[in-house]
Scaffold this motif. Structure first.
Motif, PDB file in Angstrom:
ATOM      1  N   VAL A  42       0.828  -1.207   0.000  1.00 40.30           N
ATOM      2  CA  VAL A  42       0.000   0.000   0.000  1.00 40.30           C
ATOM      3  C   VAL A  42       0.864   1.259   0.000  1.00 40.30           C
ATOM      4  O   VAL A  42       0.457   2.305  -0.513  1.00 40.30           O
ATOM      5  N   LEU A 146      -7.136   3.878  -8.784  1.00 43.15           N
ATOM      6  CA  LEU A 146      -6.393   4.144  -7.555  1.00 43.15           C
ATOM      7  C   LEU A 146      -4.890   4.062  -7.780  1.00 43.15           C
ATOM      8  O   LEU A 146      -4.122   4.920  -7.338  1.00 43.15           O
ATOM      9  N   GLN A 175     -14.495   3.899  -7.199  1.00 44.95           N
ATOM     10  CA  GLN A 175     -14.676   4.387  -5.831  1.00 44.95           C
ATOM     11  C   GLN A 175     -15.437   5.705  -5.740  1.00 44.95           C
ATOM     12  O   GLN A 175     -16.101   5.956  -4.725  1.00 44.95           O
ATOM     13  N   LEU A 275      -7.689  -5.744  -1.619  1.00 44.00           N
ATOM     14  CA  LEU A 275      -7.300  -4.694  -0.688  1.00 44.00           C
ATOM     15  C   LEU A 275      -6.604  -5.307   0.523  1.00 44.00           C
ATOM     16  O   LEU A 275      -6.816  -6.486   0.843  1.00 44.00           O
ATOM     17  N   THR A 304     -11.717   2.063   1.318  1.00 37.86           N
ATOM     18  CA  THR A 304     -10.519   2.480   0.586  1.00 37.86           C
ATOM     19  C   THR A 304     -10.053   3.833   1.102  1.00 37.86           C
ATOM     20  O   THR A 304     -10.831   4.792   1.136  1.00 37.86           O
ATOM     21  N   ARG A 305      -8.780   3.902   1.503  1.00 36.47           N
ATOM     22  CA  ARG A 305      -8.208   5.169   1.982  1.00 36.47           C
ATOM     23  C   ARG A 305      -7.027   5.554   1.096  1.00 36.47           C
ATOM     24  O   ARG A 305      -6.247   4.705   0.664  1.00 36.47           O
TER      25      ARG A 305
END
Length: 388
Positions: A42, A146, A175, A275, A304-305
């Motif tokens: 990530v 993303l 998203q 994820l 989702t961040r």
């Protein structure tokens, strides 16, 4: 309890499982294809942006046979054959093979990626890009999801002149709704990123990108960020059931009772999450299963961040489906001056989706409500966004 568990894959899911099994005294062998110790994928964009060194994103140490690629599963003999000529016996086998970057069918890459053209999925990809990027270099990022957004802003922070191409109508279509995407686009453009949506790439001429209308984007560096797909070839070759990912039940068991799958490669109840949160939860559940504790995986309500630095840092959180159905309540706040946007969709007494951009220091309460599928407090809906 398995006396010898073999895990193929040393990423987030595989490392978490090995750590949990080690604490429980289970003998476990992890085969990791990459030469690096397990790391947090990530945070690769943070490494590319130059904020973190590779050592900062390393996961807590677990024993891994690094640089070992599994090539075949012999289910009859319960053996994993490896590219280095070795074989590993298992009582239980866990596939944590992750996902591969999607390489679109473009002209110019049939025989491999030209020099200067990079995927963006592994630490090696990240290090190669870091070595290639320099202030003023022209770069094209293909893909506005993303991954592409993360790569574009990281390259812009390193001083590259970045063009981002997206085939869809707006950025991060999976998203974000249109309003949130417009704010995200404005944020990236303020960093100097040139953005083209509804723009299909036809091929590459070295590091020049040819669009479907014939226009060519000249560049010195190309990043292919067109999404990922579950890495399921090993499972498919072994005769396991594979749809989009490797099909597993509530005990993360594949169609072979001695083989499990977790993380980006696993498909549970028709869903491949892709994820980190679901991967960690699956690893924890499987650790319980393999150590004789009753446990079931029933799915993950993932959020989702993404944190974008640059002029006025921007936080982003998205969860569920932000498109309301008839009868749903929608709470929406927009502050274009501050680049802030809040939208949640409520059905009955439950959150069903939302998009939040801006300063999200207090997003935790909403996140917990969503992830726990908890009923909302009996307060006016507007107060849902007051703290955020």
């Amino acid at each position: 309890m398995a006396s010898e568990t073999v895990v193929i894959g040393g990423g987030t899911a595989g490392a978490q499982l090995a750590r949990r099994l080690g604490y429980a005294g289970v003998s476990v062998t992890v085969l990791g294809e990459e030469p690096h110790a397990p790391y947090n994928r990530v945070l690769l964009a943070e490494v590319l942006a130059g904020r973190y060194g590779p050592e900062v994103i390393a996961l807590p140490e677990v024993p891994v046979r690094r640089g070992v690629r599994a090539t075949e599963i012999d289910r009859d003999q319960r053996l994993v054959h490896c590219a280095d000529g070795t074989s590993v016996a298992y009582d239980r086998l866990v596939l944590a093979t992750g996902s591969n970057p999607v390489l679109p069918p473009l002209r110019g890459i049939a025989d491999g990626l030209p020099e200067g053209v990079h995927p963006f999925r592994t630490l090696d990809d990240c290090l190669a890009l870091s070595e290639a990027v320099r202030p003023g270099i022209s770069a094209v990022v293909v893909g506005g999801g993303l991954l592409g957004v993360s790569a574009a802003r990281a390259l812009a922070e390193r001083g590259a002149r970045v063009v981002l191409t997206q085939q869809g109508e707006h950025l991060m279509e999976r998203q974000l709704d249109v309003s949130a995407s417009k704010l995200l686009r404005a944020h990236l453009e303020a960093m100097g990123v040139e953005i083209h949506t509804e723009c299909r790439v036809r091929g590459l001429r070295g590091t020049s990108v040819e669009l479907a209308d014939g226009y060519v984007l000249d560049s010195e560096l190309v990043v292919l960020a067109c999404g990922v797909r579950p890495r399921a070839g090993l499972a498919r070759d072994a005769g396991l059931e594979v749809r989009h990912g490797i099909v597993v039940d509530d005990e993360l068991r594949t169609s072979d009772p001695y083989i499990h799958a977790i993380g980006d490669c696993a498909e549970h109840a028709g869903v491949v999450h892709g994820l980190a949160g679901p991967a960690l939860e699956q690893a924890d559940v499987l650790a319980s299963v393999l150590t004789g504790t009753a446990a079931r995986y029933t799915g993950t309500r993932a959020l989702t961040r993404l944190t974008l630095s640059g002029p006025g840092p921007l936080d982003l959180a998205a969860f569920g489906d932000p498109t309301p159905h008839p009868g749903d309540d929608v709470v929406q706040l927009t502050d274009a001056t501050r680049g802030a946007y809040r939208k949640v969709v409520v059905r009955g007494d439950r959150l069903v989706g939302g998009v939040l951009l801006g300063d999200l220091r207090t997003v935790g309460e909403l996140a917990r409500t969503w992830e726990g599928d908890e009923p909302l407090p009996s307060t006016p809906l507007f107060h849902l966004l007051g703290g955020a």
